[in-house]
Design a protein around this motif. Structure first.
Motif, PDB file in Angstrom:
ATOM      1  N   PHE A   1       0.822  -1.211   0.000  1.00  0.00           N
ATOM      2  CA  PHE A   1       0.000   0.000   0.000  1.00  0.00           C
ATOM      3  C   PHE A   1       0.856   1.260   0.000  1.00  0.00           C
ATOM      4  CE2 PHE A   1      -2.431  -3.501   1.539  1.00  0.00           C
ATOM      5  CZ  PHE A   1      -3.698  -3.310   1.025  1.00  0.00           C
ATOM      6  N   ASN A   2       2.170   1.075  -0.124  1.00  0.00           N
ATOM      7  CA  ASN A   2       3.069   2.212  -0.242  1.00  0.00           C
ATOM      8  C   ASN A   2       2.733   2.949  -1.536  1.00  0.00           C
ATOM      9  OD1 ASN A   2       5.556   3.719  -1.067  1.00  0.00           O
ATOM     10  ND2 ASN A   2       6.386   2.803   0.779  1.00  0.00           N
ATOM     11  N   PRO A   3       2.516   4.272  -1.492  1.00  0.00           N
ATOM     12  CA  PRO A   3       2.058   4.983  -2.688  1.00  0.00           C
ATOM     13  C   PRO A   3       3.039   4.922  -3.858  1.00  0.00           C
ATOM     14  CG  PRO A   3       2.702   6.537  -0.975  1.00  0.00           C
ATOM     15  CD  PRO A   3       2.668   5.177  -0.341  1.00  0.00           C
ATOM     16  N   ALA A   4       4.339   4.774  -3.556  1.00  0.00           N
ATOM     17  CA  ALA A   4       5.317   4.646  -4.636  1.00  0.00           C
ATOM     18  C   ALA A   4       5.122   3.319  -5.373  1.00  0.00           C
ATOM     19  CB  ALA A   4       6.734   4.744  -4.076  1.00  0.00           C
ATOM     20  N   PHE A   5       4.864   2.256  -4.624  1.00  0.00           N
ATOM     21  CA  PHE A   5       4.672   0.941  -5.250  1.00  0.00           C
ATOM     22  C   PHE A   5       3.342   0.873  -6.001  1.00  0.00           C
ATOM     23  CE2 PHE A   5       3.565  -3.686  -4.905  1.00  0.00           C
ATOM     24  CZ  PHE A   5       4.578  -4.154  -5.741  1.00  0.00           C
ATOM     25  N   THR A   6       2.287   1.379  -5.394  1.00  0.00           N
ATOM     26  CA  THR A   6       0.977   1.319  -6.067  1.00  0.00           C
ATOM     27  C   THR A   6       0.965   2.182  -7.325  1.00  0.00           C
ATOM     28  OG1 THR A   6       0.095   3.084  -4.653  1.00  0.00           O
ATOM     29  CG2 THR A   6      -0.265   0.819  -3.933  1.00  0.00           C
ATOM     30  N   ALA A   7       1.812   3.231  -7.373  1.00  0.00           N
ATOM     31  CA  ALA A   7       1.849   4.113  -8.547  1.00  0.00           C
ATOM     32  C   ALA A   7       2.402   3.408  -9.781  1.00  0.00           C
ATOM     33  CB  ALA A   7       2.677   5.361  -8.242  1.00  0.00           C
ATOM     34  N   VAL A   8       3.263   2.393  -9.567  1.00  0.00           N
ATOM     35  CA  VAL A   8       3.910   1.744 -10.714  1.00  0.00           C
ATOM     36  C   VAL A   8       3.614   0.249 -10.816  1.00  0.00           C
ATOM     37  CG1 VAL A   8       5.803   3.408 -10.800  1.00  0.00           C
ATOM     38  CG2 VAL A   8       6.044   1.340  -9.390  1.00  0.00           C
ATOM     39  N   LYS A   9       2.888  -0.308  -9.866  1.00  0.00           N
ATOM     40  CA  LYS A   9       2.694  -1.764  -9.854  1.00  0.00           C
ATOM     41  C   LYS A   9       2.152  -2.291 -11.181  1.00  0.00           C
ATOM     42  CE  LYS A   9       0.768  -5.544  -7.099  1.00  0.00           C
ATOM     43  NZ  LYS A   9       0.114  -6.310  -8.137  1.00  0.00           N
ATOM     44  N   ASN A  10       1.179  -1.592 -11.766  1.00  0.00           N
ATOM     45  CA  ASN A  10       0.594  -2.067 -13.022  1.00  0.00           C
ATOM     46  C   ASN A  10       1.545  -1.927 -14.202  1.00  0.00           C
ATOM     47  OD1 ASN A  10      -1.788  -2.796 -11.754  1.00  0.00           O
ATOM     48  ND2 ASN A  10      -2.791  -0.836 -12.155  1.00  0.00           N
ATOM     49  N   ALA A  11       2.590  -1.123 -14.034  1.00  0.00           N
ATOM     50  CA  ALA A  11       3.581  -0.957 -15.101  1.00  0.00           C
ATOM     51  C   ALA A  11       4.666  -2.024 -15.040  1.00  0.00           C
ATOM     52  CB  ALA A  11       4.211   0.431 -15.034  1.00  0.00           C
ATOM     53  N   ILE A  12       4.735  -2.740 -13.912  1.00  0.00           N
ATOM     54  CA  ILE A  12       5.728  -3.813 -13.776  1.00  0.00           C
ATOM     55  C   ILE A  12       5.144  -5.072 -14.405  1.00  0.00           C
ATOM     56  CG2 ILE A  12       7.132  -5.152 -12.175  1.00  0.00           C
ATOM     57  CD1 ILE A  12       6.843  -2.864 -10.163  1.00  0.00           C
ATOM     58  N   LYS A  13       5.610  -5.368 -15.609  1.00  0.00           N
ATOM     59  CA  LYS A  13       5.068  -6.497 -16.371  1.00  0.00           C
ATOM     60  C   LYS A  13       6.206  -7.419 -16.798  1.00  0.00           C
ATOM     61  CE  LYS A  13       1.294  -3.623 -18.125  1.00  0.00           C
ATOM     62  NZ  LYS A  13       0.740  -2.924 -19.307  1.00  0.00           N
ATOM     63  N   GLN A  14       6.157  -8.623 -16.317  1.00  0.00           N
ATOM     64  CA  GLN A  14       7.168  -9.639 -16.631  1.00  0.00           C
ATOM     65  C   GLN A  14       8.597  -9.153 -16.380  1.00  0.00           C
ATOM     66  OE1 GLN A  14       5.817 -10.821 -20.708  1.00  0.00           O
ATOM     67  NE2 GLN A  14       5.474 -12.812 -19.744  1.00  0.00           N
ATOM     68  N   PRO A  15       8.895  -8.697 -15.192  1.00  0.00           N
ATOM     69  CA  PRO A  15      10.284  -8.316 -14.886  1.00  0.00           C
ATOM     70  C   PRO A  15      11.182  -9.544 -14.961  1.00  0.00           C
ATOM     71  CG  PRO A  15       8.998  -8.473 -12.873  1.00  0.00           C
ATOM     72  CD  PRO A  15       8.023  -8.615 -14.005  1.00  0.00           C
ATOM     73  N   MET A  16      12.404  -9.343 -15.448  1.00  0.00           N
ATOM     74  CA  MET A  16      13.322 -10.466 -15.589  1.00  0.00           C
ATOM     75  C   MET A  16      14.515 -10.368 -14.646  1.00  0.00           C
ATOM     76  SD  MET A  16      11.628 -12.282 -17.516  1.00  0.00           S
ATOM     77  CE  MET A  16      12.770 -13.648 -17.655  1.00  0.00           C
ATOM     78  N   PHE A  17      14.744  -9.181 -14.085  1.00  0.00           N
ATOM     79  CA  PHE A  17      15.779  -9.034 -13.060  1.00  0.00           C
ATOM     80  C   PHE A  17      15.290  -8.007 -12.045  1.00  0.00           C
ATOM     81  CE2 PHE A  17      19.593  -7.125 -11.175  1.00  0.00           C
ATOM     82  CZ  PHE A  17      20.204  -8.260 -10.679  1.00  0.00           C
ATOM     83  N   ILE A  18      15.409  -8.354 -10.759  1.00  0.00           N
ATOM     84  CA  ILE A  18      14.950  -7.480  -9.681  1.00  0.00           C
ATOM     85  C   ILE A  18      16.048  -7.387  -8.638  1.00  0.00           C
ATOM     86  CG2 ILE A  18      13.194  -7.107  -7.893  1.00  0.00           C
ATOM     87  CD1 ILE A  18      11.345  -8.977  -9.574  1.00  0.00           C
ATOM     88  N   GLU A  19      16.251  -6.192  -8.134  1.00  0.00           N
ATOM     89  CA  GLU A  19      17.237  -5.994  -7.079  1.00  0.00           C
ATOM     90  C   GLU A  19      16.590  -5.170  -5.964  1.00  0.00           C
ATOM     91  OE1 GLU A  19      21.972  -5.351  -7.126  1.00  0.00           O
ATOM     92  OE2 GLU A  19      20.822  -3.864  -8.244  1.00  0.00           O
ATOM     93  N   SER A  20      16.682  -5.640  -4.743  1.00  0.00           N
ATOM     94  CA  SER A  20      16.077  -4.901  -3.634  1.00  0.00           C
ATOM     95  C   SER A  20      17.063  -4.776  -2.478  1.00  0.00           C
ATOM     96  CB  SER A  20      14.788  -5.577  -3.151  1.00  0.00           C
ATOM     97  OG  SER A  20      15.085  -6.714  -2.379  1.00  0.00           O
ATOM     98  N   HIS A  21      17.043  -3.596  -1.857  1.00  0.00           N
ATOM     99  CA  HIS A  21      17.870  -3.335  -0.668  1.00  0.00           C
ATOM    100  C   HIS A  21      16.971  -2.761   0.420  1.00  0.00           C
ATOM    101  CE1 HIS A  21      21.043  -3.430  -3.747  1.00  0.00           C
ATOM    102  NE2 HIS A  21      21.838  -3.787  -2.756  1.00  0.00           N
ATOM    103  N   ARG A  22      16.975  -3.400   1.557  1.00  0.00           N
ATOM    104  CA  ARG A  22      16.198  -2.909   2.700  1.00  0.00           C
ATOM    105  C   ARG A  22      17.150  -2.879   3.897  1.00  0.00           C
ATOM    106  NH1 ARG A  22      10.615  -2.220   3.746  1.00  0.00           N
ATOM    107  NH2 ARG A  22      10.424  -2.703   1.534  1.00  0.00           N
TER     108      ARG A  22
END
Length: 324
Positions: free
Chosen positions: A122-143
């Motif tokens: 429900f983070n507004p940054a994620f909900t703003a682009v979630k529908n644009a993320i289509k078939q990602p082939m590489f993902i990198e996350s840092h928390r």
């Protein structure tokens, strides 16, 4: 308005109590806390009704919001579901996969709804682009987080990384094929730093890093897909969307054009999705009320919460932490 009761009045529980009390979709009946002195203090400080008997609170409401330590999630949820109550349960859904699967069976048996508190959905940054993320082939996350003794009773994978596991599983429409991971305990008895590589059946690869002993906070994920790069900053609530399309025959002076070795030309352009200011915790709680009232599937179902836990436990099983 749905009648709701909260289990647990710790740091996060008090936030839930305040938001539910303000919500127009819920009527806050009261709360239960196993520590009666804390319960009475919270009641005196904020005016919420304290129930010193768990069963009495469950009987008085339609929805139970479980914000207790993870070890007690299963028993609280089981008791609530068996009394026919809908449950909102903080992440991770339960302590073990067996417990989570048992809750799925109970949910189906008693015909109630459940939602897991993976708030980054429900983070507004994620909900703003979630529908644009289509078939990602590489993902990198840092928390990365500065050290806080609260939460160190569980591995950093269940404390922090599980947020990114859930977000990634929500956009990769494929099963996890292989997990490689390493984890290190520095201060806590359980790992404080972890890195994992997830390989999916469809070829997507995700690299995840989580730390709770960093000098600065960071919560970023980057998604790479054909003709697009999408960056989500969960902390600053910002996004970057860089896309490519076939270059025009006559590019403008300011058009950014790339040409590959085969001579194919692509134009790079930027999108700036609007980001709505919100309270993500309130949004997730109210979305659950909507799911109950409209008889729809919750945005983060118990099934999805179970899948996130399953992958998190696979990551933990993949490393043997060593103390520095």
């Amino acid at each position: 308005m749905l009648k709701v009761g909260v289990l647990g009045a710790g740091h996060l529980g008090k936030i839930h109590l305040r938001l539910l009390n303000e919500s127009k979709k819920y009527e806050l009946i009261g709360f239960y806390d196993a520590d009666s002195s804390n319960g009475e203090k919270v009641s005196a400080d904020f005016g919420y009704t304290y129930f010193n008997n768990l069963d009495n609170l469950i009987d008085a409401v339609d929805v139970i919001d479980i914000v207790t330590p993870t070890l007690s999630h299963f028993e609280c949820a089981k008791k609530s579901i068996e009394k026919g109550k809908h449950i909102f349960i903080e992440k991770p859904i339960t302590h073990t996969l067996e417990e989570a699967n048992s809750l799925l069976a109970l949910e189906a048996k008693y015909g109630v709804k459940g939602q897991v508190g993976h708030v980054e959905r429900f983070n507004p940054a994620f909900t703003a682009v979630k529908n644009a993320i289509k078939q990602p082939m590489f993902i990198e996350s840092h928390r990365l987080a500065e050290f806080n003794p609260r939460g160190t009773d569980v591995p950093v994978v269940l404390d922090l990384m599980i947020h990114d596991i859930d977000a990634i599983l929500s956009v990769v429409n494929s099963e996890v094929k292989q997990v490689n991971a390493s984890g290190v305990s520095v201060i806590s008895q359980s790992p404080d730093i972890a890195n994992a590589r997830l390989e999916f059946e469809n070829g997507c690869v995700a690299n995840l890093t989580a730390s709770r002993i960093s000098l600065k906070n960071m919560r970023k994920s980057r998604f790479f897909q054909k003709d697009a790069y999408i960056s989500v900053d969960f902390l600053e609530k910002k996004v970057e969307v860089v896309k490519m399309k076939d270059a025009p025959k006559e590019p403008g002076d300011f058009d950014m054009i790339l040409q590959n070795a085969e001579g194919i030309k692509k134009q790079i352009y930027f999108e700036n999705p609007s980001i709505e200011t919100n309270n993500a915790i309130l949004d997730e709680l109210e979305s659950f009320a909507d799911a109950i009232n409209n008889n729809t599937t919750p945005i983060v179902s118990l099934t999805q919460g179970t899948q996130a836990l399953k992958v998190a436990l696979q990551i933990i099983a993949a490393f043997n932490p060593k103390k520095i």
